[in-house]
Design an enzyme around this catalytic site. Structure first.
Site, PDB file in Angstrom:
ATOM      1  N   ASP A 123      -9.666  -0.906   6.998  1.00  0.00           N
ATOM      2  CA  ASP A 123     -10.172   0.051   7.980  1.00  0.00           C
ATOM      3  C   ASP A 123     -11.018  -0.654   9.037  1.00  0.00           C
ATOM      4  OD1 ASP A 123      -9.085   2.438   6.989  1.00  0.00           O
ATOM      5  OD2 ASP A 123     -10.724   2.688   5.556  1.00  0.00           O
TER       6      ASP A 123
ATOM      7  N   ASP B 119      -6.872  -1.295   1.220  1.00  0.00           N
ATOM      8  CA  ASP B 119      -7.222  -0.401   2.307  1.00  0.00           C
ATOM      9  C   ASP B 119      -7.906  -1.255   3.367  1.00  0.00           C
ATOM     10  OD1 ASP B 119      -7.464   1.948   3.671  1.00  0.00           O
ATOM     11  OD2 ASP B 119      -9.134   2.732   2.493  1.00  0.00           O
TER      12      ASP B 119
ATOM     13  N   ARG C 216       0.840  -1.192   0.000  1.00  0.00           N
ATOM     14  CA  ARG C 216       0.000   0.000   0.000  1.00  0.00           C
ATOM     15  C   ARG C 216       0.879   1.246   0.000  1.00  0.00           C
ATOM     16  NH1 ARG C 216      -4.624   2.332   2.727  1.00  0.00           N
ATOM     17  NH2 ARG C 216      -4.380   4.569   2.409  1.00  0.00           N
TER      18      ARG C 216
ATOM     19  N   ARG D  13      -4.986   2.585  -4.242  1.00  0.00           N
ATOM     20  CA  ARG D  13      -4.231   1.717  -3.351  1.00  0.00           C
ATOM     21  C   ARG D  13      -4.501   0.252  -3.654  1.00  0.00           C
ATOM     22  NH1 ARG D  13      -7.521   4.182   0.615  1.00  0.00           N
ATOM     23  NH2 ARG D  13      -6.636   6.058  -0.281  1.00  0.00           N
TER      24      ARG D  13
END
Length: 207
Positions: free
Chosen positions: A137, A135, A123, A132
């Site tokens: 999260d 990701d 990344r 990217r």
């Protein structure tokens, strides 16, 4: 590294010959759960718009499952979505998914693990809202509400993002974003524009 010296995102993650199980299946991993003492529930979002997006998402799911003190409980269907915060057509579309987990890791350690997975998949963080490979999260952690700048819980924009809310609703119809309300109502408010289910793609729930 290519012949002209530029780097390209890796695409050799996962095994494309593995036949995935239906992504909507919520598997009870009871045998594995006995290894977790007082586990907490958390919700993770995954997104990729570089490289082999499906294989990278699957690689991230598998990496989560390989984390000590963490078990993947459910994996959402895959959605194809328009990039957030940039001009239309300026980046490739994303593949997005949401993962439900049980874990004994505290939030800070779970964040470190997510960042390690991002680093493993190369990344790059050169620009905000930039493309990217992956990701990772944390959307929510056991109903915790925290304004810690290092890790805000729930994710500060989760309640505004259809690409998060739609797959989250698929695997947990009763889900709520702490402090904001039911995922179903939030998705109804923001709408599904730019978020398309990909019924032809599936992520495999780790065994």
């Amino acid at each position: 590294m290519t012949a002209d010296g530029t780097s390209q995102p890796r695409t050799d993650f996962g095994d494309p010959t593995v036949q995935p199980v239906p992504a909507s299946v919520v598997e009870q991993v009871d045998a594995a759960d006995v290894t977790l003492s007082n586990p907490k529930h958390a919700v993770i979002s995954l997104g990729s718009n570089l490289g082999n997006r499906l294989e990278i998402l699957q690689g991230a799911v598998d990496a989560l499952e390989d984390t000590p003190g963490l078990r993947v409980k459910a994996v959402s269907p895959v959605y194809e979505t328009e990039p957030w915060g940039v001009a239309p057509g300026s980046q490739p579309t994303y593949f997005n998914a949401v993962v439900l987990i049980k874990t004994t890791l505290p939030p800070a350690s779970l964040l470190e693990r997510g960042q390690a997975i991002e680093e493993a998949f190369e990344r790059v963080r050169d620009e905000r809202w930039g493309p990217r490979t992956i990701d990772v999260d944390i959307l929510a952690y056991q109903g915790v509400v925290s304004d810690d700048p290092g890790l805000t819980l729930p994710h500060p924009r989760a309640h505004q993002r259809a690409f998060v809310l739609a797959p989250w609703l698929d695997i947990d119809p009763e889900a709520e974003v702490p402090g904001h309300g039911a995922v179903a109502a939030l998705l109804s408010a923001v709408g599904r524009e730019g978020v398309a289910p990909r019924a032809d793609l599936e992520l495999r729930l780790p065994e």
